[in-house]
Design a protein around this motif. Structure first.
Motif, PDB file in Angstrom:
ATOM      1  N   HIS A 176       0.893  -1.299   0.075  1.00 17.66           N
ATOM      2  CA  HIS A 176       0.183   0.097   0.075  1.00 17.66           C
ATOM      3  C   HIS A 176       0.671   1.272   0.016  1.00 17.66           C
ATOM      4  O   HIS A 176       0.719   2.268  -0.757  1.00 17.66           O
ATOM      5  CB  HIS A 176      -0.878  -0.077   1.289  1.00 17.66           C
ATOM      6  CG  HIS A 176      -2.028  -1.176   1.156  1.00 17.66           C
ATOM      7  ND1 HIS A 176      -2.721  -1.523   2.144  1.00 17.66           N
ATOM      8  CD2 HIS A 176      -2.526  -1.815   0.172  1.00 17.66           C
ATOM      9  CE1 HIS A 176      -3.463  -2.408   1.825  1.00 17.66           C
ATOM     10  NE2 HIS A 176      -3.388  -2.629   0.564  1.00 17.66           N
ATOM     11  N   SER A 197       2.359   2.139  -3.265  1.00 17.47           N
ATOM     12  CA  SER A 197       1.358   2.523  -4.205  1.00 17.47           C
ATOM     13  C   SER A 197       0.442   3.666  -3.962  1.00 17.47           C
ATOM     14  O   SER A 197      -0.111   4.428  -4.715  1.00 17.47           O
ATOM     15  CB  SER A 197       0.289   1.617  -4.546  1.00 17.47           C
ATOM     16  OG  SER A 197      -0.438   1.174  -3.322  1.00 17.47           O
ATOM     17  N   GLY A 198       0.888   4.291  -2.687  1.00 17.63           N
ATOM     18  CA  GLY A 198       0.445   5.484  -2.265  1.00 17.63           C
ATOM     19  C   GLY A 198      -1.020   5.493  -1.676  1.00 17.63           C
ATOM     20  O   GLY A 198      -1.439   6.610  -1.716  1.00 17.63           O
ATOM     21  N   ARG A 199      -1.257   4.462  -0.902  1.00 17.23           N
ATOM     22  CA  ARG A 199      -2.662   4.365  -0.584  1.00 17.23           C
ATOM     23  C   ARG A 199      -2.761   5.636   0.472  1.00 17.23           C
ATOM     24  O   ARG A 199      -1.931   5.558   1.521  1.00 17.23           O
ATOM     25  CB  ARG A 199      -3.014   2.950  -0.083  1.00 17.23           C
ATOM     26  CG  ARG A 199      -4.349   2.929   0.326  1.00 17.23           C
ATOM     27  CD  ARG A 199      -4.782   1.467   0.899  1.00 17.23           C
ATOM     28  NE  ARG A 199      -6.127   1.292   0.994  1.00 17.23           N
ATOM     29  CZ  ARG A 199      -6.934   0.479   0.208  1.00 17.23           C
ATOM     30  NH1 ARG A 199      -6.164  -0.165  -0.687  1.00 17.23           N
ATOM     31  NH2 ARG A 199      -8.205   0.656   0.250  1.00 17.23           N
TER      32      ARG A 199
END
Lengths: 481, 251
Positions: free
Chosen positions: B45, B48-50
């Motif tokens: 996460h 991916s930059g959540r």
């Protein structure tokens, strides 16, 4: 998933200025503010109306004096001073053709992205545009005329087809129907009239662009649309308005009559100035829209995309009188910032085997309050009636509200009535999913919202659907940070 | 290609990643294994930059570019693809439309021409075949009403269309029966190439029978505690994670 969403980005208030906020400078020939019998006589005289119409206006006025503002809707606003409203204003010279139309007016239409002539030609649409309170140009009239279709301003119809006006005006929405309808009946200045003769399928979408202009002028249109036996018409109504500091009152009435085997499709995109982010300004939109499926196997279908106005009070309804008649209501209502909408429909089943469908999609963002209010009534004689209702609400952020108030009255036990409702929040996870695929946050929100509204957009004529999608993204711009 | 140095992250007050060091070269497949709560999914996460994670230390670069400074969409456009453990449903949005919008957003960011509907359809149909997916899936709403297997296949389809530099598979094997697992693995293997790397996050060794990794890392307590070749996964399967973490863990 233990991940907590970041500090609610959804709360960021919009910074998007109302795109269509500009004022056209035209000298208005206005009545003084206030309302009394003399003002009504003034309006009627200005419009050179026959006596029956003046009498009808005066009756409505007398009735209106006895009525109270409806307070059951879930909308809140300071009381309106009806003596502070200007009830008549019109550009001075009445243009006879498009060439005579004030270039400023045409410029305004251009700014709105609806160059009449071009749009009319490209899209095959006849436009009867209401600018302020007087109509400014009707195209394709000749072609329609050859088929016997009458499509003109209401005032023109009063002079040229008084018998039709006398027969149908107030036959669906009586002058004493409700507070705003009575007000409209007393002071309406113009609007559109349409008659489709027996067996004629209107070959083009008929459209009217409404626009409110002169300051503090309430706009009271009256639309009357009659589809004679086995006729078909698709009618488009779309609106934008200039930016204003003070609230503008708008109380329109739309009456539709579908005779035996006729079909009317009435689509609206409503984008009036919603007020600024604190709720200042913005249109009060109190509209009465009703259609009567008078003949057997007739059909009336309302499709609306409501994105504008500070307050929307609007229940396009169908009276299903004829046996086997069909009523439909497809609605998208968006509220953002301080907007309030109380909208829905009434389906009154009178005839046998009548069928109605209601699909309502409410989107709430900012501090907006969105209410679906609907009535399904099956009368004793309505054997074998069917209704299906679906109400979905989408919330953006945690300061807005969505409310669903369905009334169901069944007086015949052969009826089948179904109601489904859902409320969902636009998910951070949905937005992130889209972003992870390369879409921007704004595009992600648009995509999700458009998906939510798909069933309704599908019902709109193609070019209107595109416009509606654009409007939706403008209306919600900035609502997700 | 991907260089992670001393990466630390937390959710609210809970420190989850405690200094991850990991380098993935072009064309390599790395597996991240570990017990529940070790931080595997968090790593996926964070990369991916959540939203919801706070980076408290370290750096991540993709081809020398600071990945952590980019928005999620810019990371995606730079070539990071996350195959979700729980793919999200987007009602009313046509799968083809969604994929086309995504691909065109990525292409546009690279200054490439956007594909029109016809060209896109041709492209996506070609990508469907190896995944044994029915064309009808293209006409359905994104993940709506999809079975668990269909959702995971749809993720792989998206990856095949978007052609990322780095594919992160977050427990893609969870909830898949053996046939679906094979199809998904075949799909991933077909995408392997000298310029594309994978980070495969999984709890079980099973997936790694089909997607054979170059390296296996064991994550525990937010750190990589052991790194080895593909045989390490087999060892873990046999001995459990307790062997490495010094405690009994029920896998």
């Amino acid at each position: 998933m233990t991940a907590k969403p970041q500090e609610p980005s959804v709360e960021k208030v919009t910074t998007e200025e109302y795109k269509y906020g500009f004022v056209t400078d035209i000298e208005a020939d206005s009545a003084p503010p206030g309302l009394n019998e003399d003002i009504i006589r003034f309006i009627s005289h200005k419009k050179k109306e026959p006596k029956f119409l003046l009498d009808w206006r005066l009756k409505a006025y007398q009735q209106w004096l006895k009525m109270k503002t409806p307070e059951w809707a879930y909308v809140h606003y300071p009381p309106i001073d009806y003596q502070d409203v200007i009830y008549y204003s019109a550009p001075k010279a009445g243009p006879k053709s498009l060439a005579e139309v004030d270039p400023e007016v045409l410029k305004t239409f251009e700014k709105l992205g609806v160059p009449m002539e071009e749009r009319a030609m490209l899209a095959g649409v006849a436009v009867d545009a209401v600018f302020d309170s007087v109509s400014v140009g009707t195209t394709f009239k000749k072609k329609l005329g050859e088929m016997g279709v009458i499509f003109c301003s209401f005032s023109e119809a009063v002079h040229e087809h008084p018998e039709l006006i006398q027969q149908y005006l107030g036959s669906v929405v009586p002058y004493n129907d409700n507070f705003y309808a009575a007000l409209n009946s007393a002071v309406f200045t113009d609007g559109s009239f349409c008659y489709i003769p027996k067996g004629v399928r209107c070959p083009m979408e008929l459209s009217t662009y409404f626009r409110i202009n002169a300051a503090k002028t309430g706009q009271f249109e009256r639309t009357l649309l009659i589809a004679d036996e086995d006729a078909y018409v698709s009618y488009l109504e779309g609106c934008t308005a200039p930016m204003r500091d003070e609230n503008q009152l708008h109380a329109a009435v739309v009456e539709l009559v579908a005779l035996k085997g006729a079909e009317i499709k009435y689509s609206t995109v409503q984008n009036w100035y919603p007020g600024d982010k604190d709720g200042k300004g913005g249109i009060y939109n109190f509209v009465t829209k009703r259609g009567a499926c008078r003949g057997d196997s007739s059909k009336i279908s309302w499709t609306q995309v409501e994105t504008g106005s500070a307050i929307t009070w609007k229940y396009p309804s169908c009276i299903l009188q004829g046996d086997n008649s069909v009523g439909e209501f497809y609605s998208v209502a968006v509220v953002n910032n301080m907007q309030q909408a109380d909208t829905g429909t009434k389906m009154i089943h009178l005839g046998k085997n009548t069928k109605s469908t209601i699909v309502s999609k409410g989107i709430s963002a900012g501090k907006g309050q969105n209410t679906y209010r609907g009535l399904v009534r099956i009368q004793p004689a309505a054997e074998n009636a069917h209704n299906y209702t679906q109400c979905d609400s989408l919330l953006m952020g945690d300061k807005c509200g969505a409310h669903t108030v369905p009334y169901i009255e069944v007086k015949n036990n052969t009826a089948k009535v179904g109601h489904e409702a859902s409320t969902s929040k636009i998910g951070e996870d949905q937005i992130f999913y889209c972003q992870q695929r390369g879409l921007s946050k704004e595009d992600a929100v648009n995509l999700i919202v458009n998906g939510f509204c798909k069933e309704v957009f599908r019902k709109l004529p193609m070019e209107f659907a595109v416009e509606a999608q654009k409007l939706l993204s403008v209306s919600l711009e900035g609502s997700v940070g | 290609m991907l260089v992670i140095k001393g990466l630390k992250a937390r959710v609210e007050d809970k420190q989850i990643l405690n200094g991850i060091d990991l380098t993935i070269n072009p064309g390599e497949v790395h597996a991240i294994m570990g017990p529940n709560g070790s931080g595997k999914s968090t790593l996926a996460h964070v990369l991916s930059g959540r939203p919801g994670y706070e980076i408290t230390g370290g750096s991540v670069t993709l081809d020398g570019k600071d990945l952590l400074a980019l928005s999620p969409e810019d990371r995606a456009r730079a070539g990071v693809f996350l195959a979700f453990q729980y793919p999200v449903e987007i009602p009313g949005v046509n799968n083809t439309y969604f994929l086309k919008a995504a691909l065109n957003a990525v292409r546009k960011s690279k200054g490439e021409e956007e594909l029109d509907a016809m060209d896109f359809l041709e492209l996506v149909k070609a990508k469907l075949k190896p995944l044994k997916m029915d064309e009808s899936m293209l006409q359905r709403a994104v993940n709506e009403g999809f079975s668990g297997g269909e959702k995971k296949k749809n993720e792989i389809l998206q990856m095949a269309v978007l052609e990322p530099k780095l594919g992160i598979l977050d427990e893609t094997d969870s909830g898949l029966d053996i046939d679906a697992l094979k199809v998904v693995a075949d799909g991933v293997n077909a995408l392997r190439g000298k310029n594309r790397s994978f980070l495969v996050v999984t709890h079980y060794q099973r997936l790694l029978d089909y997607i054979v990794p170059d390296q296996v890392h064991v994550l525990a307590g937010g750190k990589i505690i052991k790194t080895g070749g593909k045989e390490l996964a087999l060892e873990l399967e046999e001995k459990g994670y307790g062997w490495l973490t010094g405690e009994k863990v029920n896998a």
